[in-house]
Write an enzyme that holds these catalytic residues in place. Sequence first.
Site: not given
Ligand SMILES: NC(=O)CC[C@H](N)C(=O)O
Length: 223
Positions: A86, A196, A198
């Site tokens: 992300c 994600h 994880e």
């Molecule tokens: N969950 C995250 O890592 C979000 C990544 C970034 N802040 C976005 O909103 O795109």
Amino acid sequence: MKSAVVVFPGSNRERDMAAALTKVSGTAPMMVWHQDTTLPDVDLVVLPGGFSYGDYLRSGAIAARSPIMAAVREKAAEGVRVLGVCNGFQILTEAGLLPGALMRNAGLKFVCREVKLSVANADTDFTRAYGAGAVLRCPVAHHDGNYFADPETLARLEGDGRVAFRYADGTNPNGSVNDIAGILNDAGTVLGMMPHPENLIEALHGGTDGRGLFESVVTTLAA
Ligand SMILES: NC(=O)CC[C@H](N)C(=O)O
């Protein structure tokens, strides 16, 4: 497997990542602050999700210029595995360690939901525990996940099997080109992905589909 998780101001998934690494590899990662200039001797460096520097300028742009990133670049050049999830993926593209860019979601909204992912290449250090064509569940939570690359770069990524994951079954949450959810560098040692894994590690998470990614790296490094 020895690993390190880099923590930036605004990271928020570093503890989830540490828990997943500990659960699957049996060893807790070392947590490294973004202002450090060296990384410990590890087999895997992880850039976790979050809102580094409040996503100011562009998501990941400021973190990509943090002191620690010179050490991340060095490790990547040595072939140490690097995983960016992300915001970590955004940092890797901003740092030039992966090609392309993560643009604002096509729907212009923050998206937090579960999607389906297909394993586009099951012959990589990060995906071999999944069978070819496997489809998994995985959560996403981002506003800048709309992966874009110019046609030439895209053709190279597709031709070289460097697309690791794609959104499947019409669940693309952000409009990314070719439904891309995760890509590899040229050597196959650096993976960036928006979803994600994880967060799907144990039954209490509601499923374990994310384990395969960590198991793949552990198995690769033990071989
Ligand atoms: N969950 C995250 O890592 C979000 C990544 C970034 N802040 C976005 O909103 O795109």
